[in-house]
Scaffold this motif. Structure first.
Motif, PDB file in Angstrom:
ATOM      1  N   GLU A   1      -9.179  46.549  20.332  1.00  0.00           N
ATOM      2  CA  GLU A   1      -9.147  47.907  20.889  1.00  0.00           C
ATOM      3  C   GLU A   1     -10.217  48.117  21.949  1.00  0.00           C
ATOM      4  O   GLU A   1     -10.063  48.963  22.818  1.00  0.00           O
ATOM      5  N   SER A   2     -11.293  47.365  21.895  1.00  0.00           N
ATOM      6  CA  SER A   2     -12.360  47.508  22.891  1.00  0.00           C
ATOM      7  C   SER A   2     -12.238  46.488  24.027  1.00  0.00           C
ATOM      8  O   SER A   2     -13.048  46.497  24.944  1.00  0.00           O
ATOM      9  N   LYS A   3     -11.240  45.644  23.969  1.00  0.00           N
ATOM     10  CA  LYS A   3     -11.004  44.624  24.998  1.00  0.00           C
ATOM     11  C   LYS A   3      -9.511  44.644  25.330  1.00  0.00           C
ATOM     12  O   LYS A   3      -8.732  43.851  24.824  1.00  0.00           O
ATOM     13  N   THR A   4      -9.105  45.601  26.189  1.00  0.00           N
ATOM     14  CA  THR A   4      -7.684  45.875  26.398  1.00  0.00           C
ATOM     15  C   THR A   4      -7.108  45.290  27.688  1.00  0.00           C
ATOM     16  O   THR A   4      -5.900  45.360  27.888  1.00  0.00           O
ATOM     17  N   ASN A   5      -7.944  44.757  28.555  1.00  0.00           N
ATOM     18  CA  ASN A   5      -7.441  44.145  29.783  1.00  0.00           C
ATOM     19  C   ASN A   5      -7.261  42.651  29.556  1.00  0.00           C
ATOM     20  O   ASN A   5      -8.225  41.938  29.290  1.00  0.00           O
ATOM     21  N   ILE A   6      -6.023  42.191  29.672  1.00  0.00           N
ATOM     22  CA  ILE A   6      -5.661  40.823  29.321  1.00  0.00           C
ATOM     23  C   ILE A   6      -5.190  40.089  30.561  1.00  0.00           C
ATOM     24  O   ILE A   6      -4.313  40.582  31.274  1.00  0.00           O
ATOM     25  N   THR A   7      -5.757  38.911  30.806  1.00  0.00           N
ATOM     26  CA  THR A   7      -5.290  38.050  31.883  1.00  0.00           C
ATOM     27  C   THR A   7      -4.745  36.778  31.257  1.00  0.00           C
ATOM     28  O   THR A   7      -5.428  36.134  30.464  1.00  0.00           O
ATOM     29  N   VAL A   8      -3.509  36.434  31.605  1.00  0.00           N
ATOM     30  CA  VAL A   8      -2.829  35.285  31.008  1.00  0.00           C
ATOM     31  C   VAL A   8      -2.470  34.308  32.115  1.00  0.00           C
ATOM     32  O   VAL A   8      -2.006  34.708  33.181  1.00  0.00           O
ATOM     33  N   THR A   9      -2.693  33.018  31.836  1.00  0.00           N
ATOM     34  CA  THR A   9      -2.344  31.971  32.801  1.00  0.00           C
ATOM     35  C   THR A   9      -1.177  31.146  32.258  1.00  0.00           C
ATOM     36  O   THR A   9      -0.934  31.123  31.050  1.00  0.00           O
ATOM     37  N   SER A  10      -0.505  30.456  33.146  1.00  0.00           N
ATOM     38  CA  SER A  10       0.639  29.643  32.713  1.00  0.00           C
ATOM     39  C   SER A  10       0.202  28.485  31.820  1.00  0.00           C
ATOM     40  O   SER A  10       0.984  28.009  30.995  1.00  0.00           O
ATOM     41  N   SER A  11      -1.055  28.046  31.933  1.00  0.00           N
ATOM     42  CA  SER A  11      -1.533  26.965  31.071  1.00  0.00           C
ATOM     43  C   SER A  11      -1.840  27.449  29.655  1.00  0.00           C
ATOM     44  O   SER A  11      -1.883  26.654  28.720  1.00  0.00           O
ATOM     45  N   GLN A  12      -2.076  28.759  29.483  1.00  0.00           N
ATOM     46  CA  GLN A  12      -2.285  29.365  28.165  1.00  0.00           C
ATOM     47  C   GLN A  12      -1.494  30.672  28.106  1.00  0.00           C
ATOM     48  O   GLN A  12      -2.053  31.754  28.228  1.00  0.00           O
ATOM     49  N   PRO A  13      -0.168  30.566  27.885  1.00  0.00           N
ATOM     50  CA  PRO A  13       0.675  31.767  27.940  1.00  0.00           C
ATOM     51  C   PRO A  13       0.620  32.652  26.698  1.00  0.00           C
ATOM     52  O   PRO A  13       1.155  33.744  26.713  1.00  0.00           O
ATOM     53  N   GLU A  14      -0.059  32.208  25.627  1.00  0.00           N
ATOM     54  CA  GLU A  14      -0.135  33.013  24.403  1.00  0.00           C
ATOM     55  C   GLU A  14      -1.454  33.765  24.320  1.00  0.00           C
ATOM     56  O   GLU A  14      -2.487  33.284  24.767  1.00  0.00           O
ATOM     57  N   PHE A  15      -1.380  34.950  23.704  1.00  0.00           N
ATOM     58  CA  PHE A  15      -2.584  35.733  23.434  1.00  0.00           C
ATOM     59  C   PHE A  15      -2.360  36.501  22.141  1.00  0.00           C
ATOM     60  O   PHE A  15      -1.234  36.663  21.671  1.00  0.00           O
ATOM     61  N   VAL A  16      -3.473  36.957  21.539  1.00  0.00           N
ATOM     62  CA  VAL A  16      -3.424  37.618  20.233  1.00  0.00           C
ATOM     63  C   VAL A  16      -4.111  38.981  20.325  1.00  0.00           C
ATOM     64  O   VAL A  16      -5.179  39.105  20.926  1.00  0.00           O
ATOM     65  N   LEU A  17      -3.489  39.983  19.709  1.00  0.00           N
ATOM     66  CA  LEU A  17      -4.115  41.288  19.539  1.00  0.00           C
ATOM     67  C   LEU A  17      -4.644  41.340  18.108  1.00  0.00           C
ATOM     68  O   LEU A  17      -3.897  41.123  17.156  1.00  0.00           O
TER      69      LEU A  17
END
Length: 123
Positions: free
Chosen positions: A21-37
């Motif tokens: 909730e305190s880190k809401t800006n997400i940058t995703v690259t094609s080499s690491q397309p997954e992210f977790v909330l």
């Protein structure tokens, strides 16, 4: 939408791919397309996180699970983990989109809910 809901299972991801909730800006690259909330949650109160809005053409919901507190106290809050993957089309050109999560009791209206909007950018 289908994804697994698994209780008390750790998420083993690089902290750079975990957002709160305190880190809401997400940058995703094609080499690491997954992210977790990673969202603080206490299901014993009846509250849970719900996925309300996201662009299904760019993002896939992969997995959802709850991890209880390590303190083993009755009623202690833990965390819900929501894993997402940006589809290959999301990297054809830089994209921006959002994911809206709502923390609420299902039997109550949105009057008593908390909302968090995550902003996703692809590079």
């Amino acid at each position: 939408m289908t994804f697994a809901s698994q209780a008390n299972q750790s998420v083993n991801m690089n902290d750079n791919n975990v957002y709160t909730e305190s880190k809401t800006n997400i940058t995703v690259t094609s080499s690491q397309p997954e992210f977790v909330l990673k969202l603080k949650s206490n299901p014993t109160t009846g509250y849970a996180w719900y996925l309300r809005e996201y662009d299904k053409t760019l993002i896939t919901a992969v997995k959802h699970n709850y991890q209880a507190s390590a303190k083993n106290l009755i009623g202690a809050s833990g965390f819900e983990f929501w894993t997402f993957r940006v589809k290959p089309a999301g990297f054809a050109v830089p994209q921006q989109t959002t994911i809206r999560m709502v923390y609420a009791r299902p039997w109550q209206g949105s009057d008593n809910s908390t909302q968090v909007v995550f902003r996703i950018s692809t590079t």
